[in-house]
Design an enzyme around this catalytic site. Structure first.
Site, PDB file in Angstrom:
ATOM      1  N   LYS A 130     -12.180   0.193  -1.110  1.00  0.00           N
ATOM      2  CA  LYS A 130     -11.364   0.666  -2.226  1.00  0.00           C
ATOM      3  C   LYS A 130     -12.156   0.522  -3.527  1.00  0.00           C
ATOM      4  CE  LYS A 130      -7.411  -0.370   0.625  1.00  0.00           C
ATOM      5  NZ  LYS A 130      -8.199  -0.643   1.838  1.00  0.00           N
ATOM      6  N   HIS A 172      -5.552  -4.014  -1.996  1.00  0.00           N
ATOM      7  CA  HIS A 172      -5.297  -3.074  -3.090  1.00  0.00           C
ATOM      8  C   HIS A 172      -5.188  -3.787  -4.439  1.00  0.00           C
ATOM      9  CE1 HIS A 172      -4.565   0.509  -0.560  1.00  0.00           C
ATOM     10  NE2 HIS A 172      -4.127  -0.375   0.319  1.00  0.00           N
ATOM     11  N   SER A 174       0.792  -1.228   0.000  1.00  0.00           N
ATOM     12  CA  SER A 174       0.000   0.000   0.000  1.00  0.00           C
ATOM     13  C   SER A 174       0.825   1.279   0.000  1.00  0.00           C
ATOM     14  CB  SER A 174      -0.936   0.013   1.210  1.00  0.00           C
ATOM     15  OG  SER A 174      -0.200  -0.037   2.416  1.00  0.00           O
TER      16      SER A 174
END
Length: 394
Positions: free
Chosen positions: A242, A211, A183
């Protein structure tokens, strides 16, 4: 000794505030799109994990509203007791099909997903092999497990093998835990080599795809799909905050393992379940991801544009090869100063200083969305180029 002595002696944040360069807890007065409003000013947002740009999508918003109309605003209890709704079950089935796994278990946050799953499956006699750059939620999970921890250098497969070799004769359950996309660094785990080592040393594999889901792979299934290694990862974790425009997380794997986690993960059993609106937003986002592959294509078009743009300007972006692109600055003070100039020029980015990154390796963390326009990105590059020269980074 007063318990609160540590609080009174912590002055770092107040010192930065006094200098006018404190960058955190800024109140945003709009939805988290490619532009946001702060203090009444419109700013280009390059500090968000809203990779597919779905937080303002009409279908996602409408789904959340309908869920509130039907179920109300909360579940009033944990999944274990009265907090499981039919849409929780529906989402888990949809995600299992999407991820090509036998079963999925959803948690209220991504942090709780890692914390709960890891502490459930790792016992005090088991061993965890963890990348030194793994997310804090992974660290919290294995600390709560009371298992033995072996850390290896970031994405260094030789060092991982050294750690595995040192425990090869140990009669213990073993698990390699890694982020898929890291990240801060924006690089991708060397999963092909990692799964080779896992097979060689008879070790299970756990990948945090927070992610990666909605970002990597032809269909957005994450790191394993990206490398063509689906079926080689034992447990995958993903988040909804996300690419899925909501909040929450999930663990995907074999049914028997997921059922075990379901009955032993304290962060699931003793937390209120995800609110209906949040779950409905994920279901709608999943629909859009599957029906609009051009979003994923546009995300990578924008990513390539910014990677090439920063490098052509002379910025050091490290090993990034994803929509997370760090701009290396160095000292914390210089990073705060650069952030302040960017902010004053209408750019919202995130400064990351120690301990989030190693001392002396502060970065401006930037990240990009499918919905950024070329005009916005061109403006970002122009401002970064001007300010980078002004403070001597390039």
């Amino acid at each position: 000794m007063d318990l609160f002595d540590k609080c009174y002696s912590f002055t770092r944040a107040r010192d930065v505030m006094a200098s006018g360069m404190y960058p955190y807890f800024r109140a945003i007065q709009s939805g988290p799109g490619s532009e946001v409003v702060i203090d009444g000013r419109r700013m280009i947002m390059i500090g968000s994990n809203n990779y597919l740009g779905l937080t303002g999508h009409p279908k996602v918003i409408e789904a959340a509203k309908k869920a509130i109309d039907k179920y109300g605003t909360g579940c009033t209890g944990s999944r274990y007791l009265n907090g499981t709704l039919d849409i929780h079950v529906e989402l888990e089935a949809r995600l299992a099909k999407f991820m090509k796994r036998e079963k999925v278990l959803c948690f209220t946050t991504g942090h709780q997903s890692n914390q709960g799953a890891i502490s459930a499956i790792i016992g005090k006699n088991d061993i965890v092999f963890s990348d030194r750059a793994d997310h804090a939620s992974i660290v919290d999970g294995y600390r709560l497990s009371f298992g033995k921890i072996k850390k290896y250098r970031h994405n260094d497969m030789k060092d991982l093998e050294r750690c595995l070799e040192s425990e090869k004769n140990t009669d213990a359950g073993k698990l390699i835990i890694t982020d898929g996309v890291f990240s801060m660094e924006g690089d991708i785990v060397n999963l092909p080599r990692l799964v080779e080592l896992a097979a060689k040393y008879k070790t299970r594999v756990y990948v945090d795809d927070a992610h990666s889901v909605g970002v990597l792979g032809k269909h957005g299934r994450g790191t394993a799909e990206h490398f063509g290694l689906e079926g080689k990862v034992d447990l995958s974790m993903g988040t909804f905050s996300k690419s899925f425009a909501s909040v929450g997380g999930f663990i995907a794997g074999d049914e028997i393992v997921i059922d075990y986690i379901k009955h032993f993960a304290r962060s699931l059993i003793f937390s209120a379940s995800p609110p209906p609106a949040s779950v409905a937003a994920v279901l709608a986002s999943l629909d859009i991801l599957e029906s609009e592959p051009e979003r994923l294509e546009n995300l990578w078009k924008n990513t390539r544009k910014m990677q090439e743009g920063y490098k052509s300007l002379g910025f050091n972006t490290g090993l990034s090869c994803t929509p997370i692109i760090p701009i290396k600055v160095g000292k914390d003070e210089a990073c705060f100063a650069f952030w302040k100039l960017l902010f004053e020029n209408g750019i919202f980015a995130n400064p990351a200083v120690s301990p989030a990154v190693p001392p002396g390796e502060a970065i401006i963390r930037t990240s990009y969305m499918a919905t950024h326009t070329d005009e916005e990105l061109d403006q970002v590059l122009e401002i970064f180029g001007k300010l980078g020269k002004q403070i001597g980074i390039i």
